[in-house]
Design a protein around this motif. Sequence first.
Motif, PDB file in Angstrom:
ATOM      1  N   HIS A   1      -2.368  -3.599   8.232  1.00 24.80           N
ATOM      2  CA  HIS A   1      -3.403  -3.144   7.301  1.00 24.80           C
ATOM      3  C   HIS A   1      -4.302  -2.153   8.032  1.00 24.80           C
ATOM      4  CE1 HIS A   1      -7.051  -4.341   4.571  1.00 24.80           C
ATOM      5  NE2 HIS A   1      -6.585  -3.130   4.299  1.00 24.80           N
ATOM      6  N   VAL A   2      -4.311  -0.897   7.574  1.00 26.10           N
ATOM      7  CA  VAL A   2      -5.060   0.140   8.277  1.00 26.10           C
ATOM      8  C   VAL A   2      -6.181   0.760   7.444  1.00 26.10           C
ATOM      9  CG1 VAL A   2      -3.080   0.677   9.738  1.00 26.10           C
ATOM     10  CG2 VAL A   2      -3.443   2.001   7.637  1.00 26.10           C
ATOM     11  N   GLY A   3      -6.189   0.534   6.130  1.00 31.15           N
ATOM     12  CA  GLY A   3      -7.230   1.138   5.314  1.00 31.15           C
ATOM     13  C   GLY A   3      -7.136   0.703   3.873  1.00 31.15           C
TER      14      GLY A   3
ATOM     15  N   GLN B   1     -12.313  -1.412   9.201  1.00 31.19           N
ATOM     16  CA  GLN B   1     -13.065  -1.475  10.457  1.00 31.19           C
ATOM     17  C   GLN B   1     -12.142  -1.744  11.647  1.00 31.19           C
ATOM     18  OE1 GLN B   1     -16.047  -4.581  10.569  1.00 31.19           O
ATOM     19  NE2 GLN B   1     -16.445  -4.277  12.757  1.00 31.19           N
ATOM     20  N   LYS B   2     -11.277  -2.755  11.519  1.00 28.28           N
ATOM     21  CA  LYS B   2     -10.357  -3.098  12.596  1.00 28.28           C
ATOM     22  C   LYS B   2      -8.970  -3.316  12.003  1.00 28.28           C
ATOM     23  CE  LYS B   2     -13.939  -5.444  15.331  1.00 28.28           C
ATOM     24  NZ  LYS B   2     -14.365  -6.733  15.928  1.00 28.28           N
ATOM     25  N   GLU B   3      -8.008  -2.519  12.449  1.00 34.12           N
ATOM     26  CA  GLU B   3      -6.646  -2.701  11.969  1.00 34.12           C
ATOM     27  C   GLU B   3      -6.161  -4.108  12.299  1.00 34.12           C
ATOM     28  OE1 GLU B   3      -5.196   1.975  12.355  1.00 34.12           O
ATOM     29  OE2 GLU B   3      -4.372   0.450  13.714  1.00 34.12           O
ATOM     30  N   GLU B   4      -5.319  -4.661  11.415  1.00 37.70           N
ATOM     31  CA  GLU B   4      -4.850  -6.034  11.600  1.00 37.70           C
ATOM     32  C   GLU B   4      -3.470  -6.199  10.997  1.00 37.70           C
ATOM     33  OE1 GLU B   4      -7.371  -8.739   9.434  1.00 37.70           O
ATOM     34  OE2 GLU B   4      -7.405  -7.466   7.653  1.00 37.70           O
ATOM     35  N   PHE B   5      -2.706  -7.133  11.566  1.00 35.27           N
ATOM     36  CA  PHE B   5      -1.411  -7.486  11.000  1.00 35.27           C
ATOM     37  C   PHE B   5      -1.617  -8.557   9.938  1.00 35.27           C
ATOM     38  CE2 PHE B   5       0.026  -5.852  15.192  1.00 35.27           C
ATOM     39  CZ  PHE B   5       0.854  -4.850  14.717  1.00 35.27           C
ATOM     40  N   ILE B   6      -0.948  -8.396   8.799  1.00 38.90           N
ATOM     41  CA  ILE B   6      -1.070  -9.347   7.699  1.00 38.90           C
ATOM     42  C   ILE B   6       0.321  -9.689   7.175  1.00 38.90           C
ATOM     43  CG2 ILE B   6      -3.388  -8.594   7.009  1.00 38.90           C
ATOM     44  CD1 ILE B   6      -2.133  -6.872   4.856  1.00 38.90           C
ATOM     45  N   ASP B   7       0.416 -10.800   6.456  1.00 29.02           N
ATOM     46  CA  ASP B   7       1.705 -11.235   5.915  1.00 29.02           C
ATOM     47  C   ASP B   7       1.974 -10.666   4.530  1.00 29.02           C
ATOM     48  OD1 ASP B   7       2.295 -12.828   8.176  1.00 29.02           O
ATOM     49  OD2 ASP B   7       1.074 -14.467   7.369  1.00 29.02           O
TER      50      ASP B   7
ATOM     51  N   ASP C   1      -9.614   0.351  16.438  1.00 31.49           N
ATOM     52  CA  ASP C   1     -10.955  -0.087  16.050  1.00 31.49           C
ATOM     53  C   ASP C   1     -11.704   1.120  15.492  1.00 31.49           C
ATOM     54  OD1 ASP C   1     -13.719  -0.809  15.991  1.00 31.49           O
ATOM     55  OD2 ASP C   1     -13.333  -2.390  17.453  1.00 31.49           O
ATOM     56  N   ASN C   2     -12.091   1.026  14.214  1.00 33.99           N
ATOM     57  CA  ASN C   2     -12.785   2.132  13.535  1.00 33.99           C
ATOM     58  C   ASN C   2     -14.231   1.770  13.214  1.00 33.99           C
ATOM     59  OD1 ASN C   2     -10.240   3.658  13.270  1.00 33.99           O
ATOM     60  ND2 ASN C   2      -9.698   2.077  11.783  1.00 33.99           N
ATOM     61  N   SER C   3     -14.854   0.958  14.070  1.00 32.44           N
ATOM     62  CA  SER C   3     -16.201   0.459  13.780  1.00 32.44           C
ATOM     63  C   SER C   3     -17.222   1.568  13.608  1.00 32.44           C
ATOM     64  CB  SER C   3     -16.653  -0.500  14.889  1.00 32.44           C
ATOM     65  OG  SER C   3     -15.867  -1.687  14.879  1.00 32.44           O
ATOM     66  N   ASN C   4     -16.990   2.724  14.208  1.00 30.37           N
ATOM     67  CA  ASN C   4     -17.935   3.833  14.036  1.00 30.37           C
ATOM     68  C   ASN C   4     -18.038   4.281  12.583  1.00 30.37           C
ATOM     69  OD1 ASN C   4     -18.808   4.030  16.673  1.00 30.37           O
ATOM     70  ND2 ASN C   4     -17.260   5.543  17.273  1.00 30.37           N
TER      71      ASN C   4
ATOM     72  N   PRO D   1     -19.328 -14.891   6.251  1.00 29.12           N
ATOM     73  CA  PRO D   1     -19.450 -13.460   6.544  1.00 29.12           C
ATOM     74  C   PRO D   1     -18.084 -12.793   6.706  1.00 29.12           C
ATOM     75  CG  PRO D   1     -20.972 -14.725   7.902  1.00 29.12           C
ATOM     76  CD  PRO D   1     -20.072 -15.714   7.229  1.00 29.12           C
ATOM     77  N   ASN D   2     -18.008 -11.553   6.232  1.00 28.97           N
ATOM     78  CA  ASN D   2     -16.801 -10.747   6.367  1.00 28.97           C
ATOM     79  C   ASN D   2     -16.791 -10.112   7.753  1.00 28.97           C
ATOM     80  OD1 ASN D   2     -14.619  -9.039   6.070  1.00 28.97           O
ATOM     81  ND2 ASN D   2     -15.583  -7.719   4.547  1.00 28.97           N
ATOM     82  N   LYS D   3     -15.788 -10.435   8.560  1.00 28.16           N
ATOM     83  CA  LYS D   3     -15.717  -9.955   9.939  1.00 28.16           C
ATOM     84  C   LYS D   3     -14.964  -8.633  10.063  1.00 28.16           C
ATOM     85  CE  LYS D   3     -17.761 -13.586  11.755  1.00 28.16           C
ATOM     86  NZ  LYS D   3     -19.084 -13.492  12.423  1.00 28.16           N
ATOM     87  N   ASN D   4     -14.427  -8.123   8.957  1.00 27.29           N
ATOM     88  CA  ASN D   4     -13.649  -6.882   9.016  1.00 27.29           C
ATOM     89  C   ASN D   4     -13.958  -6.059   7.775  1.00 27.29           C
ATOM     90  OD1 ASN D   4     -11.898  -4.967   9.955  1.00 27.29           O
ATOM     91  ND2 ASN D   4     -10.053  -6.204   9.739  1.00 27.29           N
ATOM     92  N   LEU D   5     -14.843  -5.097   7.924  1.00 28.35           N
ATOM     93  CA  LEU D   5     -15.374  -4.367   6.778  1.00 28.35           C
ATOM     94  C   LEU D   5     -14.403  -3.300   6.288  1.00 28.35           C
ATOM     95  CD1 LEU D   5     -19.057  -3.856   8.010  1.00 28.35           C
ATOM     96  CD2 LEU D   5     -18.152  -5.713   6.573  1.00 28.35           C
TER      97      LEU D   5
END
Length: 555
Positions: free
Chosen positions: A258-260, A267-273, A326-329, A504-508
Amino acid sequence: IILIGILILGVIVLIIFNNNNTSVKEVQNQSLSYIDDIDTYKTLESSSIINLSDGDTFDLEASIVKQEVGGRMIKRLAYNGQIPGPVIKVQKGASVTVNLKNSIDVDTTLHSHGLRLDNKFDGVPDITQEPIKPGETFSYTLTFPDEGVYWYHPHIREDYTQELGLYGNIIVDGELGYWSEANQEEYLIFDDFLEQEEFDSEKVTHTLMGRFGDTLLINDKKDFKVTVEKGQLNRFFLTNVANTRVFDLEFKGSKIKHVGGDVGRIQKEEFIDNVVIAPAERYVIETLYPQAGTFAINHRGQKIGEVIVTESEKDSSISTFNQLRDNSNDYKIVLDNINNFLSKKPDKSLRFNIEMKGGMQGMMTGDNMQNMDHGSMMMDSQKITLMGMEMTKDQAIEHCQMMPNMAGCEPYLNNKKPQDHQNDGIEWEDDMAMMNQMSNDQNIEWQIIDQATGEKNMNIDWSFNQGDLVKIRIYNDPNSMHPMQHPIHFHGQRFVVLERDGVPNKNLQWKDTTLIPTGQTIDVLVEMSNPGTWMTHCHIAEHLHAGMMFGFKVK
């Protein structure tokens, strides 16, 4: 006994028709589903990709086309003869003109969903522009301040026009390196289609749950296939344009990164099922298939498409794929004050509700419901008495699903079917088809209620200043007459989800649309950056037309 039940049901149907003062002949005349001279219209074409540069002009026509389905020609609506409409690709910061010609049989507009554009080009009838009459043309100036995946569709009778094919993607690219380098990009639009469609020109039907289709489609195809190369990174832009269906997607044979989404990178790319995507939401994912072969795209275990993976002579992209950026900026405006936003009280609070009116209310609680139940119950020897009505256990379960707070329902609320939304708050299928079909915008009102003032829908009067960051709490009340999920959409602005049920949502993710399942409370932080008069509404098309919308101003 069976005959008596049929006769009773027939009387109820006649009562409904009489309440609406509509004869069978008038219903036929009001139908938008058919046209006599269908063979004279052009045949539906496949979608194309249009690259536009700053200052370009693009002509777009909404028209009637024909399509062969099940050995017969049916009526569809298309942009430039294509379903999906042309994929419009532009660079961030560009400005283009789109001239929309209306060649369909109802008024229309063009809403560029998710864009933070000039308010007068938002495409909301009677608020930002006059409706475009059949035969007329309107010019839109579209600006693109944000990267992301967007889509365009009408904002008049979406239940009909969008369902029959008026939708298309807008892809806004950023500077080089905004996304990871990909071997190929694909644009996948998910929809469902009810092949025996009926639309009334005078009213919107299926307002209880929204119109579910019986055929699942990717890019308007039942047999969708896409070909990629083994070991290569692919970027898929996913959009759900269904009237009401939520999709739960798996891509067999590949990890999903998941990239966008709606308005740019996560905010942070992650692997999802899997990807749970509500109507009007968008996801950007990356895939990499390590083996050649054919792999399914599934929705809740049902195959709805295929990915064909061919051998490749290129070096594998696995190292790039395994990197999580990481796209936190991109979220600095939120993250710099995240603790304050989480702890502060909401600036505004909303609640979702439903009110049943006229004939529908009588059907649900009065003699009509009692007679309807008796007509079918006689075929079952086991009876249950609920609120003075005799019914079978299955009917009691269904009845209590509809009205969970009705006295006597407690024993039947834990007997729901596997597809029900007991655990996840989502109605995946139309399990009350007859009731849904009988509902319309005259006997159902879906409500967004301002908790502070008690005002609802278009009586809500909110005003903000440009630059405000507004915390809004939204509660999807499970105690309403028929609780169900709602995808909520804010026009002209972007927001992040801060919390769901206090977590809280940890990945915006910057969004313009988010799903609120039954019983859930969410806090969103809306960046009021774009001046004008804007809409907020449920993006189940039939709920919008049953009142579930309000306006707000940004000065």
